[in-house]
Write a protein that holds these residues in place. Sequence first.
Motif, short mmCIF file in Angstrom:
data_model
loop_
_atom_site.label_atom_id
_atom_site.label_comp_id
_atom_site.label_asym_id
_atom_site.label_seq_id
_atom_site.Cartn_x
_atom_site.Cartn_y
_atom_site.Cartn_z
N ALA A 38 0.83 -1.21 0.00
CA ALA A 38 0.00 0.00 0.00
C ALA A 38 0.86 1.25 0.00
O ALA A 38 0.56 2.23 -0.70
N ALA A 39 1.95 1.22 0.76
CA ALA A 39 2.86 2.37 0.80
C ALA A 39 3.52 2.57 -0.56
O ALA A 39 3.67 3.71 -1.03
N GLU A 40 3.89 1.47 -1.22
CA GLU A 40 4.51 1.57 -2.54
C GLU A 40 3.52 2.17 -3.54
O GLU A 40 3.87 3.05 -4.33
N VAL A 41 2.26 1.71 -3.49
CA VAL A 41 1.23 2.24 -4.40
C VAL A 41 1.03 3.73 -4.15
O VAL A 41 0.95 4.52 -5.08
N THR A 42 0.98 4.12 -2.90
CA THR A 42 0.81 5.53 -2.55
C THR A 42 1.95 6.38 -3.12
O THR A 42 1.72 7.43 -3.73
N GLN A 43 3.18 5.91 -2.96
CA GLN A 43 4.34 6.64 -3.49
C GLN A 43 4.27 6.73 -5.02
O GLN A 43 4.54 7.78 -5.60
N LEU A 44 3.90 5.63 -5.66
CA LEU A 44 3.80 5.63 -7.12
C LEU A 44 2.72 6.59 -7.59
O LEU A 44 2.90 7.31 -8.58
N LEU A 45 1.58 6.61 -6.89
CA LEU A 45 0.49 7.51 -7.28
C LEU A 45 0.89 8.97 -7.11
O LEU A 45 0.52 9.82 -7.92
N ALA B 190 3.08 9.73 -9.98
CA ALA B 190 2.26 9.81 -11.19
C ALA B 190 1.55 11.16 -11.27
O ALA B 190 1.42 11.74 -12.35
N ALA B 191 1.10 11.68 -10.13
CA ALA B 191 0.42 12.97 -10.10
C ALA B 191 1.36 14.09 -10.56
O ALA B 191 0.91 15.09 -11.10
N ALA B 192 2.65 13.88 -10.36
CA ALA B 192 3.64 14.86 -10.78
C ALA B 192 4.02 14.68 -12.25
O ALA B 192 4.88 15.39 -12.76
N GLY B 193 3.37 13.71 -12.92
CA GLY B 193 3.60 13.53 -14.36
C GLY B 193 4.47 12.34 -14.73
O GLY B 193 4.77 12.15 -15.90
N ASP B 194 4.84 11.52 -13.78
CA ASP B 194 5.68 10.35 -14.05
C ASP B 194 4.81 9.21 -14.58
O ASP B 194 4.14 8.51 -13.83
N ARG B 195 4.79 9.04 -15.92
CA ARG B 195 3.95 8.01 -16.56
C ARG B 195 4.38 6.61 -16.16
O ARG B 195 3.56 5.71 -16.03
N LEU C 138 -12.72 -4.26 -19.96
CA LEU C 138 -13.23 -3.23 -19.04
C LEU C 138 -12.07 -2.59 -18.28
O LEU C 138 -11.99 -1.37 -18.16
N VAL C 139 -11.16 -3.40 -17.78
CA VAL C 139 -9.99 -2.86 -17.05
C VAL C 139 -9.14 -2.02 -17.98
O VAL C 139 -8.67 -0.94 -17.61
N HIS C 140 -8.97 -2.46 -19.22
CA HIS C 140 -8.15 -1.70 -20.16
C HIS C 140 -8.82 -0.37 -20.55
O HIS C 140 -8.14 0.62 -20.77
N GLU C 141 -10.15 -0.37 -20.62
CA GLU C 141 -10.85 0.89 -20.86
C GLU C 141 -10.61 1.87 -19.71
O GLU C 141 -10.43 3.06 -19.93
N VAL C 142 -10.60 1.35 -18.48
CA VAL C 142 -10.30 2.21 -17.32
C VAL C 142 -8.88 2.77 -17.47
O VAL C 142 -8.65 3.96 -17.24
N TYR C 143 -7.95 1.93 -17.87
CA TYR C 143 -6.57 2.39 -18.08
C TYR C 143 -6.51 3.49 -19.14
O TYR C 143 -5.85 4.51 -18.94
N LEU C 144 -7.22 3.28 -20.25
CA LEU C 144 -7.21 4.29 -21.32
C LEU C 144 -7.80 5.61 -20.84
O LEU C 144 -7.30 6.69 -21.18
N ARG C 145 -8.85 5.54 -20.04
CA ARG C 145 -9.43 6.77 -19.50
C ARG C 145 -8.48 7.45 -18.52
O ARG C 145 -8.44 8.67 -18.44
N LEU C 146 -7.74 6.64 -17.79
CA LEU C 146 -6.77 7.19 -16.86
C LEU C 146 -5.64 7.89 -17.61
O LEU C 146 -5.19 8.97 -17.22
N GLN C 147 -5.19 7.30 -18.70
CA GLN C 147 -4.09 7.85 -19.47
C GLN C 147 -4.50 9.06 -20.32
O GLN C 147 -3.66 9.86 -20.68
N ALA C 148 -5.78 9.14 -20.63
CA ALA C 148 -6.25 10.27 -21.44
C ALA C 148 -6.25 11.53 -20.58
O ALA C 148 -6.74 11.55 -19.47
N GLY C 149 -5.67 12.55 -21.10
CA GLY C 149 -5.69 13.83 -20.39
C GLY C 149 -4.54 13.98 -19.41
O GLY C 149 -3.58 13.22 -19.40
N ALA C 150 -4.69 14.97 -18.57
CA ALA C 150 -3.64 15.33 -17.62
C ALA C 150 -3.55 14.31 -16.50
O ALA C 150 -4.53 13.63 -16.18
N PRO C 151 -2.38 14.19 -15.87
CA PRO C 151 -2.24 13.29 -14.72
C PRO C 151 -3.21 13.69 -13.61
O PRO C 151 -3.47 14.87 -13.39
N ARG C 152 -3.75 12.71 -12.95
CA ARG C 152 -4.68 12.95 -11.85
C ARG C 152 -3.98 12.73 -10.53
O ARG C 152 -3.05 11.94 -10.43
#
Length: 194
Positions: free
Chosen positions: A11-18, A21-26, A62-76
């Motif tokens: 969970a800590a690793e996911v939090t750090q990665l997120l 990612a918010a800073a733009g690290d794809r 369905l999961v890949h559609e979620v991924y595509l929506r996540l990748q579309a646009g600015a980092p969240r």
Amino acid sequence: MDEPEPAAAAAAEVTQLLQRAAAGDRAAADRAFSLLYDELRRQARRRLWQSGEVSALDTTGLVHEVYLRLQAGAPRDFPDRRHFLSYAARAMRGVVVDAIRARQAQRRGGEFERVTLGTGVLESVAVADDAEVLRVHESLDALAEVDERLARVVELRYFCGMTEAEVAACLEVTERTVRRDWQKARLILLTSLA
């Protein structure tokens, strides 16, 4: 010094990665998605199972559609796993609703449609009552104005097929609260959908 539990470390690793990612690290966003991939597939499988049909392709799609929506646009900005999974739940809801609308358009003679990368992902999903799913989707905005948490509970239970325990963990409330919210939300929605 004690080692952190594997779940807490993950969970800590996911939090750090997120956060990265918010800073733009794809690359960090991709790694966080891959760490949560199995959990997202379970959510998608439950959602599609509730719809009456499950297949590996549809779940993956369905999961890949979620991924595509996540990748579309600015980092969240997802401060943690819970916020990311909440976004994924909303994205799954959107994909399912879009698929139903496309299927209904097809029934009304819309067989000529623009082909995109995501076209056809959920065409084989047999939702028992497409109109009901759309009515619930549209009613959630009104419910959110009354009580945001009730709307989130419906979204996570109805559109993502999460259990009470999973919803409780996602919203950081007790299972008893989720049960009460689910009952209250269902009563409000039944009244508004009648």
